[in-house]
Design an enzyme around this catalytic site. Structure first.
Site, PDB file in Angstrom:
ATOM      1  N   ASP A  29     -52.806 -60.653 -20.827  1.00 47.12           N
ATOM      2  CA  ASP A  29     -53.531 -61.765 -20.694  1.00 47.12           C
ATOM      3  C   ASP A  29     -55.023 -61.382 -20.566  1.00 47.12           C
ATOM      4  OD1 ASP A  29     -53.131 -60.640 -18.170  1.00 47.12           O
ATOM      5  OD2 ASP A  29     -53.215 -62.290 -16.953  1.00 47.12           O
ATOM      6  N   GLU A  52     -47.637 -49.287 -24.968  1.00 50.46           N
ATOM      7  CA  GLU A  52     -49.091 -48.789 -24.788  1.00 50.46           C
ATOM      8  C   GLU A  52     -49.041 -47.264 -24.893  1.00 50.46           C
ATOM      9  OE1 GLU A  52     -49.320 -52.490 -22.189  1.00 50.46           O
ATOM     10  OE2 GLU A  52     -47.736 -50.708 -22.368  1.00 50.46           O
ATOM     11  N   HIS A 115     -53.625 -60.064 -10.335  1.00 47.93           N
ATOM     12  CA  HIS A 115     -52.582 -59.154 -10.726  1.00 47.93           C
ATOM     13  C   HIS A 115     -52.911 -58.123 -11.627  1.00 47.93           C
ATOM     14  CE1 HIS A 115     -53.466 -62.185 -14.144  1.00 47.93           C
ATOM     15  NE2 HIS A 115     -52.839 -61.297 -14.793  1.00 47.93           N
ATOM     16  N   HIS A 116     -52.292 -57.132 -11.937  1.00 44.72           N
ATOM     17  CA  HIS A 116     -52.561 -55.851 -12.697  1.00 44.72           C
ATOM     18  C   HIS A 116     -53.508 -54.906 -11.877  1.00 44.72           C
ATOM     19  CE1 HIS A 116     -50.039 -57.451 -15.604  1.00 44.72           C
ATOM     20  NE2 HIS A 116     -50.847 -57.796 -16.394  1.00 44.72           N
ATOM     21  N   GLY A 407     -49.150 -31.099 -26.162  1.00 42.24           N
ATOM     22  CA  GLY A 407     -47.448 -31.037 -25.967  1.00 42.24           C
ATOM     23  C   GLY A 407     -46.860 -31.898 -25.541  1.00 42.24           C
ATOM     24  N   ASP A 434     -34.085 -34.438 -31.171  1.00 44.47           N
ATOM     25  CA  ASP A 434     -33.568 -35.612 -30.630  1.00 44.47           C
ATOM     26  C   ASP A 434     -33.880 -36.097 -29.375  1.00 44.47           C
ATOM     27  OD1 ASP A 434     -32.374 -33.157 -29.769  1.00 44.47           O
ATOM     28  OD2 ASP A 434     -30.032 -34.014 -29.601  1.00 44.47           O
ATOM     29  N   ASN A 461     -29.817 -31.064 -31.812  1.00 47.04           N
ATOM     30  CA  ASN A 461     -29.175 -29.857 -31.148  1.00 47.04           C
ATOM     31  C   ASN A 461     -29.046 -30.220 -29.590  1.00 47.04           C
ATOM     32  OD1 ASN A 461     -31.993 -29.996 -30.528  1.00 47.04           O
ATOM     33  ND2 ASN A 461     -32.500 -28.516 -31.438  1.00 47.04           N
ATOM     34  N   GLY A 463     -30.194 -31.861 -27.219  1.00 47.40           N
ATOM     35  CA  GLY A 463     -30.751 -31.640 -25.944  1.00 47.40           C
ATOM     36  C   GLY A 463     -32.159 -30.958 -26.055  1.00 47.40           C
ATOM     37  N   GLU A 467     -36.544 -26.299 -23.733  1.00 50.12           N
ATOM     38  CA  GLU A 467     -36.392 -25.890 -22.304  1.00 50.12           C
ATOM     39  C   GLU A 467     -35.180 -24.963 -22.017  1.00 50.12           C
ATOM     40  OE1 GLU A 467     -37.519 -28.670 -23.362  1.00 50.12           O
ATOM     41  OE2 GLU A 467     -39.265 -28.931 -22.285  1.00 50.12           O
TER      42      GLU A 467
END
Length: 551
Positions: A29, A52, A115-116, A407, A434, A461, A463, A467
């Site tokens: 708005d 966003e 608001h916001h 990253g 993925d 793969n 996941g 990591e």
């Protein structure tokens, strides 16, 4: 009847001066009345995004192709959602202007609980948060708007980093005077004394160098100097390579190009060409952990000439206030004068032998190599995608977009939307994991809405493989929900024209790539890969990160 010229019109005219003919964002708005002027503009096209964060990524991808981009969000909730993307643009020197549609000036002065906001009457919280990730900021008023717009944009163009404009709803509608002159980044030039001192030091260094090599990186691209480097290596026989972010500067099929340098994780040929040189001219380089396999590059101060945007180092001596373009001009001339003519070996090409059978990281990248054409735009997400793509040998004119400094996984799918918006006639290839794609998949709907036709490869793969390689290979926090990827385009568009495939064999991938090469419609290819398989470069990097994180 023509409506009066306003601050909003002035801002839009300046965006055009900077090279942006699209504005990415999400309506709210506090920015809707400004958006009315955007819709009426004959020069700026509104590009609505799913959220966003994706809009910030899309603007970043657009700017990497066109040199500048603009992003519009609403105050508070919208701008905070975009900040991660803007921070990535700051870290990697991408000029994205973040425009914030804000509450009216009177409401801000009264400290009304709107608001916001945080409900405390303070409208500067988010401005202050953005100060660390933008190079220039301004709160626009009726009195300062035109001056501040120009100041912020000029600083962005000079520094190649994001800027921030808070545009209150009432200020956007205030009358303004159209600009008389185009907003042009006037080239800063150094004085003759500094240039001569640098020339003398560099000439001495090169005169004592039997072997000289050139190592280029992404700041060459940000400052639009890749053509100068291409002419340099064409005119002077010099071994050359790039860091991962600089891929695309050179035609990697030409003699003398050794591909991608990554510290100890480099191939032996490129490691010897760069580390074995007496002098390495580093242009626009940033030696980060992920680009150097944990800072394993062996380049000494005495061995290097380091060219940065506004300073250059020879050995241990810095010469400040010398723009990169002028430094490149001097070094090109010196190399032409002082380097002895020599026959450079042909570029070492990757192995073309592809084993049939189930897909692996090795067979996937070898199969993809033959698919790439001059002029492609390739976006590879952080992880197996980016570090597998490091081994590709790119032909001329390829834009290679990765984000290894910031990253943020999921970046490339939304950034590809921006890149294709910037370059609708070029082929866009997206390579994402993925896990990464689950963060930003909504922008697939925007691609389909706008009739874009990228080739999207989702490396499945099961996941977060990066990591898993760093820590916790069997821990469930590295698992993800398993999606039916080939059905997603249908869910995200009522008029879906996409083609989708799931491939698990090398021969299947080769056949599908042959079909999608014609770019007839958006293509999504789910590539089934082993759960723990990683490219060699990523294996070296994850071991380095694991060691540093465990120290």
């Amino acid at each position: 009847m023509r409506t009066p010229y306003t601050v909003a019109d002035y801002l839009l005219d300046r965006l055009t001066d900077c090279g942006a003919d699209h504005l990415f964002g999400v309506p709210g708005d506090y920015n809707l009345q400004f958006l009315d002027r955007v819709i009426e503009s004959p020069d700026i096209c509104w590009v609505g995004c799913a959220n966003e964060l994706n809009a910030a990524y899309a603007a970043d991808g657009y700017a990497r192709c066109k040199g500048f981009a603009a992003l519009l969000t609403t105050f508070g909730v919208g701008e905070l959602s975009a900040m991660n993307g803007v921070a990535g643009s700051f870290a990697e020197y991408v000029p994205v202007l973040h425009i914030i549609g804000a509450p009216g000036s009177a409401s801000q002065q009264k400290g009304e609980l709107l608001h916001h906001t945080l409900g405390d009457g303070n409208f500067r919280h988010f401005y202050q948060m953005s100060e660390a990730i933008t190079v220039a900021q301004a709160v626009l008023t009726e009195q300062n708007a035109c001056y501040e717009i120009d100041r912020v944009l000029m600083t962005m163009l000079r520094e190649r980093r994001p800027g921030y404009l808070m545009l209150p709803v009432d200020v956007a509608k205030k009358p303004a005077t159209p600009p008389v002159n185009a907003l042009i980044d006037r080239l800063y030039e150094s004085d003759g004394f500094r240039l001569e001192a640098f020339r003398h030091a560099a000439a001495q260094r090169l005169a004592n160098s039997e072997r000289t090599a050139l190592l280029a990186d992404f700041l060459v691209l940000r400052y639009g100097l890749q053509q100068q480097l291409q002419q340099w290596v064409a005119q002077t026989p010099i071994a050359h390579a790039t860091l991962l972010m600089g891929k695309g500067i050179f035609d990697e099929h030409k003699p003398g190009c050794y591909g991608t340098y990554s510290g100890s994780a480099s191939g032996e040929a490129v490691k010897e060409a760069i580390e074995g040189a007496d002098t390495v001219i580093c242009v626009g380089a940033c030696f980060t952990d992920t680009l150097t396999a944990g800072f394993t590059h062996k380049l000494t101060l005495q061995q290097t000439i380091d060219v940065q945007p506004y300073a250059t180092r020879v050995g241990e001596t810095w010469f400040t206030g010398i723009p990169m373009a002028q430094a490149i001009e001097i070094l090109t001339s010196l190399c032409r004068e002082q380097l002895a003519p020599r026959q450079l070996p042909p570029a070492p090409l990757p192995s073309a032998r592809v084993h049939n059978g189930s897909l692996s990281q090795d067979s996937f990248w070898k199969t993809l190599q033959s698919f790439i054409r001059p002029g492609d735009i390739i976006l590879a997400d952080q992880g197996t995608s980016a570090f597998g793509a490091a081994a590709l040998r790119l032909p001329a004119g390829v834009n290679f977009i990765v984000q290894p400094i910031w990253g943020s996984i999921g970046y490339t799918l939304a950034a590809a939307f921006g890149a294709q918006t910037a370059c609708p006639q070029r082929r866009v290839i997206v390579i994402t994991g993925d896990g990464a794609a689950q963060l930003t998949i909504q922008e697939l709907g925007s691609m389909l809405r706008d009739k874009q036709r990228p080739v999207i490869m989702v490396l499945n793969n099961e996941g977060y493989t990066v990591e898993r390689a760093i820590h916790g290979p069997e821990q469930r926090y590295n698992d993800i929900a398993l999606w039916n990827w080939t059905q997603l385009p249908q869910a995200l568009s009522l008029d879906c024209q996409a083609e989708c495939w799931r491939v698990s064999e090398t021969v299947q991938l080769a056949e599908v790539l042959e079909k999608v090469a014609r770019r007839e419609r958006l293509s999504l290819i789910e590539v089934m890969l082993p759960k723990a398989d990683v490219p060699p470069l990523l294996g070296a990097i994850t071991q380095a990160l694991k060691a540093r994180n465990s120290a």
